[in-house]
Write a protein that holds these residues in place. Structure first.
Motif, PDB file in Angstrom:
ATOM      1  N   GLN A  60      67.213  -3.675  32.601  1.00 58.56           N
ATOM      2  CA  GLN A  60      66.394  -4.437  33.532  1.00 58.56           C
ATOM      3  C   GLN A  60      67.128  -4.555  34.871  1.00 58.56           C
ATOM      4  O   GLN A  60      68.350  -4.711  34.907  1.00 58.56           O
ATOM      5  CB  GLN A  60      66.123  -5.832  32.980  1.00 58.56           C
ATOM      6  N   ARG A  98      64.842  -7.696  40.657  1.00 56.52           N
ATOM      7  CA  ARG A  98      63.765  -8.536  40.145  1.00 56.52           C
ATOM      8  C   ARG A  98      63.863  -9.860  40.904  1.00 56.52           C
ATOM      9  O   ARG A  98      64.552 -10.781  40.493  1.00 56.52           O
ATOM     10  CB  ARG A  98      63.924  -8.728  38.635  1.00 56.52           C
ATOM     11  N   SER A 134      68.284  -9.808  38.573  1.00 59.38           N
ATOM     12  CA  SER A 134      67.474 -10.800  39.281  1.00 59.38           C
ATOM     13  C   SER A 134      68.136 -11.101  40.620  1.00 59.38           C
ATOM     14  O   SER A 134      69.347 -10.912  40.788  1.00 59.38           O
ATOM     15  CB  SER A 134      67.340 -12.073  38.455  1.00 59.38           C
ATOM     16  N   TYR A 168      54.585  -7.518  43.358  1.00 59.79           N
ATOM     17  CA  TYR A 168      54.706  -8.870  42.820  1.00 59.79           C
ATOM     18  C   TYR A 168      53.409  -9.651  43.020  1.00 59.79           C
ATOM     19  O   TYR A 168      52.806  -9.603  44.103  1.00 59.79           O
ATOM     20  CB  TYR A 168      55.836  -9.640  43.508  1.00 59.79           C
TER      21      TYR A 168
END
Length: 349
Positions: free
Chosen positions: A32, A120, A35, A190
């Protein structure tokens, strides 16, 4: 000598390899992206005055964005990574989409698209408006001029009547920039509710509650004008930005009182204060005479210190995690900035 693997085990391994080749790595096993919390805006967000500026923003190739490693975006503890896109002296138009440049850099919203594609993004903070019609720097210079030149009337009298019109014009420009930030995040894939969008106001660097002989200490303006700045000018800008947040669906964080009690010239030692005092000769600032280096040194005047950014960053992190639509960061006597659940633009007397 190692034992050879059994036929059933070999067959199972082969079947697994074939499945991975056919269907790809399961989503749970895919890496992933990290963030990230991102800030866009001007000097208050970039970390002007907090020192230790990132390489490439210290005047190299005429880039004077002055992004500090101490900037509050790096102190929120909201994500794996923190990205500072703010640039000293930026106006709302520099945050929004457009072909213009500021300190050699293009649109901050366009850069946000790139950052949001690589990370992210969980939180976007916007702090802008001070360099638009609100003209906080020019107002500060006018207040200094009024103090050192007895022929000049107090800045609160000459500029006070202009505040409503100036803040309304600023709000229009900031709203357009916030709309572009929303558009940038949509462009990156988003949904509007897929991240926290925070619009922050500005901490007042001045107060009438100064030490004796404040001009010699680095605060060459009258107590009355400083009081006007603390109780009227900065709150007026904050209220204008609050309206922008309401109209754009952003969460609003009132920062007017974030350094209250720790403003310039309030402590015996400058190191105890959270706002820088003037960093150049006042007359050179008002009447000219500063060279290029002096001009950019002057930019650091009356900006939050690294200590202030640490406190503001912690408060911003608490605000985002609270889920509240609006709140205020208010400095306490304990030397920490606290989150107040209800907005508190009106400063204490």
């Amino acid at each position: 000598m190692t034992r050879s693997r059994s036929l059933p085990a070999l067959l199972a391994a082969a079947a697994c390899a074939a499945a991975l080749a056919l269907f790809g790595v399961p989503a749970t096993a895919q890496a992933q992206p990290p963030s990230a919390v991102v800030v866009l805006g001007d000097s208050a967000a970039s970390g002007e005055g907090a020192n230790d500026y990132e390489p490439g923003t210290r005047g190299e190739n005429d880039n004077w964005c002055h992004r500090s490693v101490h900037a509050y975006v790096h102190r929120t503890a909201l994500a794996d990574a923190s990205v500072n896109l703010a640039c000293s002296g930026a106006e709302a138009a520099n945050v929004g989409f457009g072909a213009g440049t500021h300190h050699t850099e293009g649109s901050q919203a366009q850069r946000l698209v790139e950052v949001a594609g690589e990370h992210r993004v969980t939180t976007v903070i916007v702090q802008i408006g001070a360099n638009d019609d609100a003209a906080l720097t020019a107002t500060g210079i006018a207040c200094i001029r009024a103090f050192i030149d007895p022929r000049e009337p107090p800045c609160r009298e000459t500029l006070g009547p202009l505040v409503p019109e100036r803040m309304a014009a600023t709000a229009t420009k900031v709203e357009a920039a916030v709309d572009d930030v929303r558009a940038a995040m949509r462009q990156a894939g988003y949904a509007d509710d897929g991240y926290a969008l925070v619009l922050a106001s500005y901490a007042s660097p001045v107060t009438e509650h100064m030490l004796p002989l404040q001009p010699a200490a680095g605060c060459p303006y009258s107590r009355a004008d400083a009081g006007w700045g603390r109780t009227e000018l900065f709150p007026a800008l904050s209220e204008a930005l609050r309206g922008v947040a309401e109209r754009t669906g952003a969460r609003f964080l009132d920062m007017v009182r974030a350094t209250e009690g720790f403003e310039a010239c309030t402590k015996p030692l400058q190191a105890q204060e959270w706002q820088r005092r003037i960093t150049v000769d006042p007359e050179a600032l008002v009447y000219g005479g500063l060279d290029a280096v002096g001009f950019h040194l002057a930019q650091e005047s009356f900006h939050p210190t690294a200590a202030a950014h640490a406190q503001m960053g912690r408060c911003i992190g608490e605000f985002v995690r609270s889920g509240s639509a609006g709140a205020a960061c208010v400095a306490g006597a304990d030397g920490r900035t606290h989150l107040e659940s209800e907005p508190a633009t009106t400063p204490a007397a």
